[in-house]
Scaffold this active site. Structure first.
Site, PDB file in Angstrom:
ATOM      1  N   TYR A 137      41.883  51.712  46.694  1.00  0.00           N
ATOM      2  CA  TYR A 137      41.780  50.781  45.567  1.00  0.00           C
ATOM      3  C   TYR A 137      40.378  50.739  44.953  1.00  0.00           C
ATOM      4  O   TYR A 137      40.243  50.409  43.773  1.00  0.00           O
ATOM      5  CB  TYR A 137      42.252  49.382  45.988  1.00  0.00           C
ATOM      6  CG  TYR A 137      43.758  49.351  46.117  1.00  0.00           C
ATOM      7  CD1 TYR A 137      44.560  49.309  44.981  1.00  0.00           C
ATOM      8  CD2 TYR A 137      44.382  49.414  47.356  1.00  0.00           C
ATOM      9  CE1 TYR A 137      45.943  49.314  45.075  1.00  0.00           C
ATOM     10  CE2 TYR A 137      45.761  49.426  47.466  1.00  0.00           C
ATOM     11  CZ  TYR A 137      46.534  49.374  46.322  1.00  0.00           C
ATOM     12  OH  TYR A 137      47.897  49.398  46.415  1.00  0.00           O
ATOM     13  N   GLN A 166      66.629  50.784  42.969  1.00  0.00           N
ATOM     14  CA  GLN A 166      67.983  50.244  43.130  1.00  0.00           C
ATOM     15  C   GLN A 166      68.817  51.093  44.080  1.00  0.00           C
ATOM     16  O   GLN A 166      68.825  52.313  43.978  1.00  0.00           O
ATOM     17  CB  GLN A 166      68.706  50.233  41.779  1.00  0.00           C
ATOM     18  CG  GLN A 166      68.185  49.238  40.770  1.00  0.00           C
ATOM     19  CD  GLN A 166      68.639  49.601  39.370  1.00  0.00           C
ATOM     20  OE1 GLN A 166      67.911  50.259  38.625  1.00  0.00           O
ATOM     21  NE2 GLN A 166      69.843  49.195  39.002  1.00  0.00           N
ATOM     22  N   ALA A 196      55.922  50.274  35.782  1.00  0.00           N
ATOM     23  CA  ALA A 196      57.277  50.850  35.754  1.00  0.00           C
ATOM     24  C   ALA A 196      58.202  50.128  36.723  1.00  0.00           C
ATOM     25  O   ALA A 196      59.425  50.122  36.543  1.00  0.00           O
ATOM     26  CB  ALA A 196      57.230  52.332  36.109  1.00  0.00           C
ATOM     27  N   ASN A 211      60.636  47.890  38.732  1.00  0.00           N
ATOM     28  CA  ASN A 211      61.680  46.963  38.272  1.00  0.00           C
ATOM     29  C   ASN A 211      61.757  45.697  39.104  1.00  0.00           C
ATOM     30  O   ASN A 211      61.390  45.725  40.280  1.00  0.00           O
ATOM     31  CB  ASN A 211      63.043  47.679  38.340  1.00  0.00           C
ATOM     32  CG  ASN A 211      63.320  48.471  37.086  1.00  0.00           C
ATOM     33  OD1 ASN A 211      62.991  48.037  35.991  1.00  0.00           O
ATOM     34  ND2 ASN A 211      63.932  49.637  37.255  1.00  0.00           N
ATOM     35  N   PRO A 212      62.259  44.602  38.518  1.00  0.00           N
ATOM     36  CA  PRO A 212      62.638  44.455  37.114  1.00  0.00           C
ATOM     37  C   PRO A 212      61.366  44.423  36.246  1.00  0.00           C
ATOM     38  O   PRO A 212      60.539  43.529  36.423  1.00  0.00           O
ATOM     39  CB  PRO A 212      63.386  43.120  37.074  1.00  0.00           C
ATOM     40  CG  PRO A 212      62.951  42.378  38.305  1.00  0.00           C
ATOM     41  CD  PRO A 212      62.528  43.384  39.319  1.00  0.00           C
ATOM     42  N   VAL A 213      61.234  45.386  35.349  1.00  0.00           N
ATOM     43  CA  VAL A 213      59.918  45.687  34.765  1.00  0.00           C
ATOM     44  C   VAL A 213      59.345  44.555  33.910  1.00  0.00           C
ATOM     45  O   VAL A 213      58.132  44.356  33.897  1.00  0.00           O
ATOM     46  CB  VAL A 213      59.967  47.038  34.007  1.00  0.00           C
ATOM     47  CG1 VAL A 213      60.774  46.948  32.727  1.00  0.00           C
ATOM     48  CG2 VAL A 213      58.569  47.541  33.717  1.00  0.00           C
ATOM     49  N   ASP A 214      60.200  43.795  33.244  1.00  0.00           N
ATOM     50  CA  ASP A 214      59.670  42.693  32.424  1.00  0.00           C
ATOM     51  C   ASP A 214      59.070  41.609  33.327  1.00  0.00           C
ATOM     52  O   ASP A 214      58.002  41.079  33.055  1.00  0.00           O
ATOM     53  CB  ASP A 214      60.787  42.093  31.551  1.00  0.00           C
ATOM     54  CG  ASP A 214      61.443  43.151  30.685  1.00  0.00           C
ATOM     55  OD1 ASP A 214      60.768  43.686  29.797  1.00  0.00           O
ATOM     56  OD2 ASP A 214      62.624  43.473  30.930  1.00  0.00           O
ATOM     57  N   HIS A 224      64.857  44.909  30.058  1.00  0.00           N
ATOM     58  CA  HIS A 224      65.257  46.236  30.539  1.00  0.00           C
ATOM     59  C   HIS A 224      66.238  45.971  31.687  1.00  0.00           C
ATOM     60  O   HIS A 224      65.862  45.900  32.851  1.00  0.00           O
ATOM     61  CB  HIS A 224      64.044  47.030  31.018  1.00  0.00           C
ATOM     62  CG  HIS A 224      64.409  48.319  31.714  1.00  0.00           C
ATOM     63  ND1 HIS A 224      65.129  49.314  31.102  1.00  0.00           N
ATOM     64  CD2 HIS A 224      64.164  48.760  32.981  1.00  0.00           C
ATOM     65  CE1 HIS A 224      65.308  50.311  31.960  1.00  0.00           C
ATOM     66  NE2 HIS A 224      64.740  49.999  33.110  1.00  0.00           N
ATOM     67  N   THR A 270      66.531  57.312  39.390  1.00  0.00           N
ATOM     68  CA  THR A 270      66.268  57.919  38.078  1.00  0.00           C
ATOM     69  C   THR A 270      64.758  58.027  37.940  1.00  0.00           C
ATOM     70  O   THR A 270      64.044  57.102  38.348  1.00  0.00           O
ATOM     71  CB  THR A 270      66.816  57.076  36.902  1.00  0.00           C
ATOM     72  OG1 THR A 270      65.922  55.983  36.649  1.00  0.00           O
ATOM     73  CG2 THR A 270      68.205  56.537  37.182  1.00  0.00           C
TER      74      THR A 270
HETATM   75  P1  NAD Z   1      60.499  55.399  45.599  1.00  0.00           P
HETATM   76  O1  NAD Z   1      60.999  54.651  46.776  1.00  0.00           O
HETATM   77  O2  NAD Z   1      60.799  56.838  45.481  1.00  0.00           O
HETATM   78  O3  NAD Z   1      58.905  55.236  45.486  1.00  0.00           O
HETATM   79  C1  NAD Z   1      58.248  54.022  45.704  1.00  0.00           C
HETATM   80  C2  NAD Z   1      56.901  54.344  46.307  1.00  0.00           C
HETATM   81  O4  NAD Z   1      56.161  53.126  46.416  1.00  0.00           O
HETATM   82  C3  NAD Z   1      56.985  54.956  47.715  1.00  0.00           C
HETATM   83  O5  NAD Z   1      56.240  56.158  47.756  1.00  0.00           O
HETATM   84  C4  NAD Z   1      56.390  53.888  48.615  1.00  0.00           C
HETATM   85  O6  NAD Z   1      55.717  54.410  49.740  1.00  0.00           O
HETATM   86  C5  NAD Z   1      55.426  53.198  47.639  1.00  0.00           C
HETATM   87  N1  NAD Z   1      55.061  51.839  48.036  1.00  0.00           N
HETATM   88  C6  NAD Z   1      55.860  50.852  48.510  1.00  0.00           C
HETATM   89  N2  NAD Z   1      55.125  49.757  48.771  1.00  0.00           N
HETATM   90  C7  NAD Z   1      53.851  50.043  48.432  1.00  0.00           C
HETATM   91  C8  NAD Z   1      52.628  49.317  48.460  1.00  0.00           C
HETATM   92  N3  NAD Z   1      52.578  48.057  48.896  1.00  0.00           N
HETATM   93  N4  NAD Z   1      51.521  49.934  48.044  1.00  0.00           N
HETATM   94  C9  NAD Z   1      51.544  51.219  47.610  1.00  0.00           C
HETATM   95  N5  NAD Z   1      52.673  51.961  47.562  1.00  0.00           N
HETATM   96  C10 NAD Z   1      53.800  51.381  47.968  1.00  0.00           C
HETATM   97  O7  NAD Z   1      61.027  54.587  44.314  1.00  0.00           O
HETATM   98  P2  NAD Z   1      61.141  55.180  42.830  1.00  0.00           P
HETATM   99  O8  NAD Z   1      62.479  55.781  42.653  1.00  0.00           O
HETATM  100  O9  NAD Z   1      59.914  55.958  42.543  1.00  0.00           O
HETATM  101  O10 NAD Z   1      61.138  53.823  41.987  1.00  0.00           O
HETATM  102  C11 NAD Z   1      59.945  53.065  41.875  1.00  0.00           C
HETATM  103  C12 NAD Z   1      60.194  51.850  40.975  1.00  0.00           C
HETATM  104  O11 NAD Z   1      60.415  52.293  39.626  1.00  0.00           O
HETATM  105  C13 NAD Z   1      61.457  51.046  41.370  1.00  0.00           C
HETATM  106  O12 NAD Z   1      61.195  49.663  41.250  1.00  0.00           O
HETATM  107  C14 NAD Z   1      62.477  51.484  40.331  1.00  0.00           C
HETATM  108  O13 NAD Z   1      63.491  50.533  40.125  1.00  0.00           O
HETATM  109  C15 NAD Z   1      61.568  51.624  39.117  1.00  0.00           C
HETATM  110  N6  NAD Z   1      62.138  52.368  37.987  1.00  0.00           N
HETATM  111  C16 NAD Z   1      61.842  51.885  36.754  1.00  0.00           C
HETATM  112  C17 NAD Z   1      62.354  52.495  35.622  1.00  0.00           C
HETATM  113  C18 NAD Z   1      62.006  51.922  34.270  1.00  0.00           C
HETATM  114  O14 NAD Z   1      62.598  52.306  33.248  1.00  0.00           O
HETATM  115  N7  NAD Z   1      61.048  51.011  34.210  1.00  0.00           N
HETATM  116  C19 NAD Z   1      63.166  53.629  35.762  1.00  0.00           C
HETATM  117  C20 NAD Z   1      63.422  54.131  37.042  1.00  0.00           C
HETATM  118  C21 NAD Z   1      62.904  53.479  38.161  1.00  0.00           C
END
Ligand code: NAD
Length: 300
Positions: free
Chosen positions: A65, A82, A118, A120-123, A175, A223
């Site tokens: 950090y 999800q 990014a 979720n829930p992003v808002d 979203h 996704t």
């Molecule tokens: P993922 O499980 O593949 O990746 C999440 C990562 O976060 C992992 O590598 C995990 O080790 C890390 N992590 C967890 N806790 C942590 C912490 N305290 N500090 C640092 N790292 C930490 O999940 P993903 O598929 O990459 O999804 C990530 C997020 O993005 C989810 O919330 C998902 O819903 C969201 N998402 C958003 C959109 C959008 O349109 N905004 C689209 C797709 C997914």
């Protein structure tokens, strides 16, 4: 010197990071942070070799950090995604705790750039980032309904065989399940979409947009590429000082919600007022209520 720190290097984080590395010249320094330290040590090495292949001199490392202090953007992709059948709102408790602790650590570094969210829930998570960072609301940008908007344009393009560049259609609101298409303001070229495509077809497309994420998760469990390109688009808007209008999670009435906002080097410098039809106004108010209720329940 342009520097981006990505917190959370899973599916979404890595798809975005790969985009950054392959967009030569966009940034000079890229820092990866994740609770899975071994993974990012390996990812940083692998990516550095990918950069060498395209003769890029970008510096990539697995960091901490403390690296957030001089970063232009900290991108948050950490947290739970999800499971099959779960809604984005189901993630709120889990991800609230994760995002809170990440934001505190980032702010301790002296970070004063833009947060891009990014998770979720992003808002709701954009709200959490603002609350715990104390930064001005425009310094926090969630991906909002940018991905939903691009999905809508894609499906319309498939239906009417017109390039997405000429399809000016928009999804606003949460979203999530209460998002909605703004047909009253949508055009194909200059022609109102309501004069060109039947209401039945528009309804079917709007329904599909809302359910696409569930479908993709059923097939591949997550996704990532769509949102990764949205993150890249917002990153370019910030780092290249583009002043472009994107449907991102924007600050309105004490919450964040998908609305068109102008994005440049300072972040979100202005959210536009959209004159909606009566029906769309109702949908927007409903979406606001969904977000407000989620925040209220999360905070008790
Ligand atoms: P993922 O499980 O593949 O990746 C999440 C990562 O976060 C992992 O590598 C995990 O080790 C890390 N992590 C967890 N806790 C942590 C912490 N305290 N500090 C640092 N790292 C930490 O999940 P993903 O598929 O990459 O999804 C990530 C997020 O993005 C989810 O919330 C998902 O819903 C969201 N998402 C958003 C959109 C959008 O349109 N905004 C689209 C797709 C997914």
């Amino acid at each position: 010197m342009k520097k981006v720190v990505v917190v959370g290097c899973g599916n979404v984080g890595m798809a975005y990071i790969n985009n950054l590395v392959n967009t030569k010249g966009l940034i000079n320094e890229l820092v990866l942070i994740d609770i899975n330290r071994e993974k990012i040590l390996g990812e940083a090495m692998d990516l550095s070799h990918a950069a060498a292949v395209i003769n890029s001199n970008i510096k990539i490392k697995a960091g901490t950090y403390a690296d957030c202090f001089a970063a232009d953007i900290v991108v948050i992709c950490a947290g739970k995604n999800q499971d099959k059948g779960e809604t984005r709102l189901d993630l709120v408790r889990n991800n609230n705790e994760i995002i809170k602790s990440i934001v505190k650590d980032v702010m301790q570094s002296g970070f004063n750039g833009v947060f891009l969210v990014a998770t979720n829930p992003v808002d709701v998570m954009s709200y959490v980032v603002q609350k715990y960072s104390g930064l001005p609301s425009g310094k926090i940008i969630g991906t909002g309904t940018l991905l939903d908007t691009e999905r809508l344009k894609y499906l319309l393009s498939q239906k009417i065989h017109i390039n997405t560049e000429n399809i000016h259609a928009y999804v606003l609101g949460e979203h999530g399940d209460s998002s909605f298409a703004v047909w009253s303001k949508s055009t194909i070229g200059m022609v109102p979409i309501l004069d060109t495509v039947s209401k039945d077809d528009l309804d079917a497309i709007e329904y599909e947009v809302k359910h696409l994420a569930y479908k993709i998760i059923d097939y591949k469990k997550e996704t990532s590429y769509g949102v990764a390109n949205c993150l890249l688009k917002i990153t370019k808007a910030i780092l290249n000082d583009e002043s472009i209008v994107l449907n991102v999670s924007s600050p309105v009435d004490g919450i964040y919600i998908g609305l068109p906002s102008v994005i440049n080097k300072d972040g979100n410098i202005g959210t536009m007022k959209v004159s909606l039809s009566e029906d769309e106004k109702e949908k927007f108010e409903h979406s606001k209520d969904v977000i407000k209720t989620t925040i209220k329940n999360m905070e008790v």
